[in-house]
Design an enzyme around this catalytic site. Structure first.
Site, PDB file in Angstrom:
ATOM      1  N   HIS A  10      13.066  51.645  24.750  1.00 34.25           N
ATOM      2  CA  HIS A  10      14.406  51.404  25.496  1.00 34.25           C
ATOM      3  C   HIS A  10      14.897  49.943  25.912  1.00 34.25           C
ATOM      4  O   HIS A  10      16.049  49.821  25.515  1.00 34.25           O
ATOM      5  CB  HIS A  10      14.134  52.144  27.155  1.00 34.25           C
ATOM      6  N   CYS A  42      10.516  61.012  28.662  1.00 34.77           N
ATOM      7  CA  CYS A  42      11.067  62.223  29.688  1.00 34.77           C
ATOM      8  C   CYS A  42      11.308  63.552  29.247  1.00 34.77           C
ATOM      9  O   CYS A  42      11.248  64.462  30.098  1.00 34.77           O
ATOM     10  CB  CYS A  42      12.361  61.716  30.681  1.00 34.77           C
TER      11      CYS A  42
HETATM   12  C1  FAD Z   1       6.245  61.333  30.043  1.00 36.46           C
HETATM   13  C2  FAD Z   1       6.937  60.042  30.506  1.00 36.46           C
HETATM   14  C3  FAD Z   1       8.165  60.771  31.360  1.00 36.46           C
HETATM   15  C4  FAD Z   1       9.089  59.652  31.790  1.00 36.46           C
HETATM   16  N1  FAD Z   1      10.222  60.175  32.462  1.00 36.46           N
HETATM   17  C5  FAD Z   1      11.165  59.268  32.950  1.00 36.46           C
HETATM   18  C6  FAD Z   1      12.360  59.832  33.531  1.00 36.46           C
HETATM   19  O1  FAD Z   1      12.434  60.901  33.543  1.00 36.46           O
HETATM   20  N2  FAD Z   1      13.090  58.629  34.053  1.00 36.46           N
HETATM   21  C7  FAD Z   1      13.090  57.409  33.775  1.00 36.46           C
HETATM   22  O2  FAD Z   1      13.762  56.629  34.226  1.00 36.46           O
HETATM   23  N3  FAD Z   1      11.858  56.949  33.176  1.00 36.46           N
HETATM   24  C8  FAD Z   1      10.818  57.999  32.820  1.00 36.46           C
HETATM   25  N4  FAD Z   1       9.832  57.587  32.128  1.00 36.46           N
HETATM   26  C9  FAD Z   1       9.421  55.898  31.964  1.00 36.46           C
HETATM   27  C10 FAD Z   1      10.176  55.401  30.897  1.00 36.46           C
HETATM   28  O3  FAD Z   1       9.816  56.055  29.555  1.00 36.46           O
HETATM   29  C11 FAD Z   1       9.584  54.120  30.659  1.00 36.46           C
HETATM   30  O4  FAD Z   1       9.933  53.385  31.787  1.00 36.46           O
HETATM   31  C12 FAD Z   1      10.354  53.501  29.187  1.00 36.46           C
HETATM   32  O5  FAD Z   1       9.914  53.895  28.126  1.00 36.46           O
HETATM   33  C13 FAD Z   1      10.045  51.569  29.372  1.00 36.46           C
HETATM   34  O6  FAD Z   1      10.591  51.510  28.174  1.00 36.46           O
HETATM   35  P1  FAD Z   1      10.455  49.887  27.626  1.00 36.46           P
HETATM   36  O7  FAD Z   1      11.277  49.717  26.475  1.00 36.46           O
HETATM   37  O8  FAD Z   1      10.419  49.004  28.460  1.00 36.46           O
HETATM   38  O9  FAD Z   1       8.763  50.339  27.176  1.00 36.46           O
HETATM   39  P2  FAD Z   1       7.954  51.202  26.238  1.00 36.46           P
HETATM   40  O10 FAD Z   1       8.668  52.510  26.238  1.00 36.46           O
HETATM   41  O11 FAD Z   1       6.769  51.217  26.713  1.00 36.46           O
HETATM   42  O12 FAD Z   1       8.367  50.543  24.837  1.00 36.46           O
HETATM   43  C14 FAD Z   1       7.757  49.401  24.300  1.00 36.46           C
HETATM   44  C15 FAD Z   1       7.827  49.296  22.856  1.00 36.46           C
HETATM   45  O13 FAD Z   1       7.061  48.070  22.578  1.00 36.46           O
HETATM   46  C16 FAD Z   1       6.007  48.291  21.536  1.00 36.46           C
HETATM   47  N5  FAD Z   1       5.159  47.235  21.549  1.00 36.46           N
HETATM   48  C17 FAD Z   1       4.363  46.923  22.449  1.00 36.46           C
HETATM   49  N6  FAD Z   1       3.744  45.844  21.968  1.00 36.46           N
HETATM   50  C18 FAD Z   1       4.047  45.326  21.024  1.00 36.46           C
HETATM   51  C19 FAD Z   1       3.558  44.250  20.078  1.00 36.46           C
HETATM   52  N7  FAD Z   1       2.915  43.393  20.492  1.00 36.46           N
HETATM   53  N8  FAD Z   1       4.281  44.316  18.938  1.00 36.46           N
HETATM   54  C20 FAD Z   1       5.321  45.024  18.501  1.00 36.46           C
HETATM   55  N9  FAD Z   1       5.754  46.388  19.162  1.00 36.46           N
HETATM   56  C21 FAD Z   1       5.106  46.285  20.482  1.00 36.46           C
HETATM   57  C22 FAD Z   1       5.597  49.734  21.667  1.00 36.46           C
HETATM   58  O14 FAD Z   1       5.184  50.191  20.456  1.00 36.46           O
HETATM   59  C23 FAD Z   1       6.700  50.409  22.329  1.00 36.46           C
HETATM   60  O15 FAD Z   1       7.615  51.133  21.202  1.00 36.46           O
HETATM   61  C24 FAD Z   1       8.939  58.525  31.469  1.00 36.46           C
HETATM   62  C25 FAD Z   1       7.619  57.747  31.254  1.00 36.46           C
HETATM   63  C26 FAD Z   1       6.634  58.812  30.471  1.00 36.46           C
HETATM   64  C27 FAD Z   1       5.581  58.156  29.704  1.00 36.46           C
END
Ligand code: FAD
Length: 442
Positions: A10, A42
């Site tokens: 995200h 989610c």
């Molecule tokens: C089951 C579930 C339900 C949820 N429901 C909600 C909800 O209803 N509302 C809400 O606001 N939030 C919800 N969340 C939380 C939300 O999903 C997370 O806050 C969100 O995914 C964060 O996004 P992000 O991009 O910061 O990190 P992440 O989603 O953790 O993505 C990080 C990305 O970085 C990649 N990555 C990591 N390290 C490396 C590396 N060294 N090299 C290359 N790639 C790498 C990973 O593969 C991943 O694709 C939920 C989470 C879960 C698990």
């Protein structure tokens, strides 16, 4: 300008799309270790419960879409290390095994989070699963196909949603938590009591105030979960006890909270020049306590990713902070909260007062109406609102978005009493529920 983005769910997707729009001449590269982007976790519970039929609907972008925007999109590439002094990163192509160095002018870290895996004897048994990404979603669906007993460990939002989804699919479901109530960080007891009643009424076995000590199995597959108070049959176990930032490779190199969340300023800048961080890998400025906290939410991630892009060259738009506003539907109960609950506020040493009101959300002369329960938490001395919760069979959850604005703007319980809200009998009463909460404290 050469921009590198590490991780693309995200925060990464928001950063990538925005940088491509804002800096037309930049060379942008995304490195992502998986082969999908933008998966909405989610939706996992909705997919498990059968509400979402096609898992492809849980993506809102794709590697192809990023490529069309001119972004050099490197899927199945793992970033292994960053040399901040020389602005270089070491990358591994997971398909070929080849390792190489790339360099950047601006780096955006969006590596997100990973589920916390408690050290429990027997964890290596089959069918003990996590619930975080697309691959987990498919694994969960496949594993529960022909089994009866599911144990969910962790009664936060994810655990509760999954428990309901498994029950909807006719499974025997046990929900275990060390705390004495579900959702204990997001809702006070008078709300969780109602939510627990709904779960119990629908046949979910709540095993609260107990800690898992061991998994027992047969033929390499999990069969039982043993806690300090009992044991539960389990063909599949889902562990969802929280998240930790995926920031191991930055330890000692960037300023962080003790749990590894990268500290960023209001422009998403880390402690290293030209390095930004956004989303679950980072700490957020939390308005109710005016401190850095770890609140991994998609809502924070997309705002932070967008701001990292916007502030990459100049300090343009500031982070407004977060209230950690969230919502959940438990059977027919629509629940939402923002900011601090009373128990947590007191635990943090805040001198707070609360008001709880129960009223029908619209006039009794209307053909139908439903009761609503609203609680507002505010500072005793100043009246500053620091939190609110709502529960009703009617969907009033967006009132918590209004309360989020109140907290963000440091408004008081007196402001709440006299803010202008519309009245129309279809929707509410002459005194809006929020006004009523404010008024009843004067
Ligand atoms: C089951 C579930 C339900 C949820 N429901 C909600 C909800 O209803 N509302 C809400 O606001 N939030 C919800 N969340 C939380 C939300 O999903 C997370 O806050 C969100 O995914 C964060 O996004 P992000 O991009 O910061 O990190 P992440 O989603 O953790 O993505 C990080 C990305 O970085 C990649 N990555 C990591 N390290 C490396 C590396 N060294 N090299 C290359 N790639 C790498 C990973 O593969 C991943 O694709 C939920 C989470 C879960 C698990």
């Amino acid at each position: 300008m050469k921009i590198i983005i590490i991780g693309c769910t995200h925060a990464g997707t928001a950063a990538a799309i925005n940088t491509s729009k804002l800096y037309k001449d930049a060379q942008i590269t995304v490195y992502e270790r998986n082969d999908t982007i933008s998966f909405l976790s989610c939706g996992i519970a909705l997919y498990v419960g059968g509400v979402v039929k096609d898992v492809r609907g849980l993506f809102y972008s794709s590697p192809e879409q990023l490529r069309e925007l001119g972004i050099n999109t490197k899927m199945k590439h793992d970033v292994l290390d960053v040399d901040f002094d020389n602005k270089k990163i070491r990358v591994k192509n997971l398909e070929t095994g080849e390792e190489f160095i790339d360099n950047y002018d601006k780096l955006i870290i969006t590596t997100g989070s990973w589920p916390i895996i408690p050290k429990i004897e027997g964890y290596e048994l089959q069918n003990i699963l996590l619930s975080k990404n697309y691959y987990h979603a498919n694994e969960i669906i496949k594993s529960v196909e022909n089994i009866q007993n599911v144990v969910v460990i962790g009664a936060g939002y994810i655990g509760v949603e999954l428990a309901e989804a498994f029950r909807e699919k006719g499974k025997n479901v046990t929900l275990i938590d060390t705390q004495d109530r579900i959702l204990s960080k997001y809702l006070d007891k008078e709300f969780t009591d109602l939510a627990e009643d709904a779960l119990k009424k629908n046949g979910i076995n709540l095993a609260l105030s107990q800690t898992v000590v061991k998994f027992e199995g047969e033929d390499g597959k999990v069969k039982r979960v043993i806690t300090d108070k009992g044991q539960y049959d389990a063909d599949v176990v889902i562990v969802c006890v929280g998240f930790k930032p995926s920031t191991e490779m930055f330890k000692g190199k960037l300023d962080m909270l003790p749990n590894g969340a990268i500290i960023v300023d209001e422009y998403m800048r880390t402690s290293k020049r030209d390095v930004f961080a956004a989303g679950d890998c980072a700490a957020v400025w939390y308005n109710p306590t005016k401190s850095y906290e770890y609140i991994p939410l998609a809502t924070n991630a997309v705002r932070m990713g967008t701001l990292a892009a916007r502030n990459l060259v100049d300090n343009n738009i500031k982070w407004r902070g977060t209230q950690g506003t969230s919502g959940i539907k438990i059977y027919d109960l629509n629940i939402a909260s923002t900011g601090l609950i009373e128990e947590v506020a007191k635990g943090k040493g805040l001198n707070v007062q609360t008001v709880t009101i129960e009223d029908n959300y619209r006039p009794e002369f209307m053909p139908t109406y439903e009761k609503a329960k609203l609680k507002v938490v505010f500072e005793k001395e100043t009246g500053r609102i620091v939190g609110a919760q709502i529960l009703s069979k009617h969907d009033l959850t967006s009132l918590m978005n209004i309360m989020s604005v109140f907290i963000q703007n440091e408004m008081t319980i007196e402001d709440l009493a006299f803010t202008d809200f519309f009245f129309q009998p279809h929707f509410n009463k002459p005194w809006n529920l929020l006004n009523l909460a404010g008024l009843s404290t004067l």
